[in-house]
Enzyme design. Structure first.
Site, PDB file in Angstrom:
ATOM      1  N   LEU A 155      90.096  44.775  40.923  1.00 37.62           N
ATOM      2  CA  LEU A 155      90.186  44.884  39.458  1.00 37.62           C
ATOM      3  C   LEU A 155      91.370  44.030  38.913  1.00 37.62           C
ATOM      4  O   LEU A 155      92.427  43.746  39.492  1.00 37.62           O
ATOM      5  CB  LEU A 155      90.484  46.418  39.451  1.00 37.62           C
ATOM      6  CG  LEU A 155      89.671  47.465  40.132  1.00 37.62           C
ATOM      7  CD1 LEU A 155      89.913  48.794  39.927  1.00 37.62           C
ATOM      8  CD2 LEU A 155      87.931  47.212  39.780  1.00 37.62           C
ATOM      9  N   HIS A 168      88.937  45.322  33.837  1.00 35.59           N
ATOM     10  CA  HIS A 168      88.575  46.722  34.406  1.00 35.59           C
ATOM     11  C   HIS A 168      89.516  47.789  33.688  1.00 35.59           C
ATOM     12  O   HIS A 168      88.943  49.050  33.305  1.00 35.59           O
ATOM     13  CB  HIS A 168      88.459  46.630  35.855  1.00 35.59           C
ATOM     14  CG  HIS A 168      87.626  45.719  36.325  1.00 35.59           C
ATOM     15  ND1 HIS A 168      88.131  44.482  37.141  1.00 35.59           N
ATOM     16  CD2 HIS A 168      86.302  45.753  36.648  1.00 35.59           C
ATOM     17  CE1 HIS A 168      87.161  43.825  37.602  1.00 35.59           C
ATOM     18  NE2 HIS A 168      86.109  44.604  37.363  1.00 35.59           N
TER      19      HIS A 168
END
Length: 304
Positions: free
Chosen positions: A36, A40
């Site tokens: 991530l 994200h």
């Protein structure tokens, strides 16, 4: 931020069903393959504004990687991923292994992306979008989310997910979120971690080409393509797969007389890494870059 609780982590279908049952009200899902980053985090933040609860799925889906692709070297950063989920107030993280998602091995029935899955990225990665849609469909069922949030950066994937949801009557609202970029313009991607410092300099030609194309949008399609191509030609170390200006729902090249919303998309290899980027634009008078497409794409007009 510091006040957020650690999200519940579910690794099996039973754990997911149990944790999901405790979430009342509207639930949004953000589907990821891990690794991530701020892109994200932006998806999660946007989802939190739109729903009472957010589920994040972290699953490296083997179905969408081809035989020569980078599944084994894809970055795996679960602890850091969990920290982002905690900081952003995620309620539930579903982090299954492949045998949980595909208990019988590779599924016998796949969702077919159809003709739209065979062009652009689909031409470079045969079968990729069947794998994407199959896992997205499964995760929509398993999480029972009311809405699902996806980045505009994966424009073809987003179009195909919208199409699947509409064509197969999934009761899920698909929301697109503008591409998040690094300060230098590079679109955020988990694959950026593969780039060396010199690769990264080269990679900036992709976003510069899109910007140059968008700046020429008022003059029409050929001006857009010409301006974008000129930037790419000046960077010989980027091996370009395609640069296209296409209709947002058909992915067909827009003709010279076309006016309206269009997708300017580019893909290429920098060093050992394949990168994609795109920009929604409005072509014609007053044209330029858009953040995302309007929800009501007109079907392409008939030639006059």
């Amino acid at each position: 931020m510091a006040g957020h609780a650690v999200p519940v982590v579910a690794r099996t279908r039973e754990e997911l069903a149990d944790a999901r049952a405790r979430l009342g009200g509207d639930v949004a899902v953000v589907m990821t393959m891990g690794a991530l980053h701020d892109g994200h985090a932006t998806l999660i933040r946007t989802a939190r504004r739109g729903a009472e609860h957010v589920i994040v799925t972290i699953f490296l889906n083997p179905l969408q990687f081809g035989p020569r692709e980078d599944l084994s070297r894809y970055p795996r950063t679960f602890d850091a991923d969990m920290e982002i989920c905690r900081a952003e107030g995620v309620d539930l993280v579903f982090a299954p292994t492949p045998d949980v998602v595909y208990p019988d091995g590779d599924p016998g029935v796949l969702v077919s992306a159809g003709p739209l899955g065979n062009v652009l990225e689909g031409q470079a990665r045969p079968g990729h979008f069947d794998g994407v849609l199959t896992v997205v469909g499964k995760l929509m069922h398993l999480t029972r989310a009311d809405s699902a949030y996806y980045g505009q950066k994966d424009a073809q994937q987003l179009l195909l997910i919208r199409r699947m949801v509409r064509d197969l009557d999934f009761p899920v609202d698909v929301v697109s979120v503008p591409t998040v970029r690094e300060p230098d313009g590079l679109a955020m991607s988990s694959r950026n971690t593969y780039l060396t410092a010199s690769d990264r300099e080269v990679a900036l030609c992709l976003s510069r080409a899109l910007r140059a194309g968008a700046d020429a949008a008022a003059e029409g399609p050929s001006a857009v393509r010409r301006a974008a191509r000129a930037v790419l030609v000046a960077e010989p170390l980027a091996l370009i797969d395609y640069l296209v200006l296409v209709h947002p729902t058909t992915l067909e090249d827009v003709p010279e007389w076309y006016r309206g919303e269009a997708l300017l998309a580019v893909a290429g290899r920098v060093g050992t890494t394949r990168l994609i980027d795109n920009m929604p634009i409005k072509v014609g008078p007053g044209g330029g870059a858009l953040e995302v497409f309007s929800d009501v794409h007109a079907e392409p007009p008939a030639a006059s």
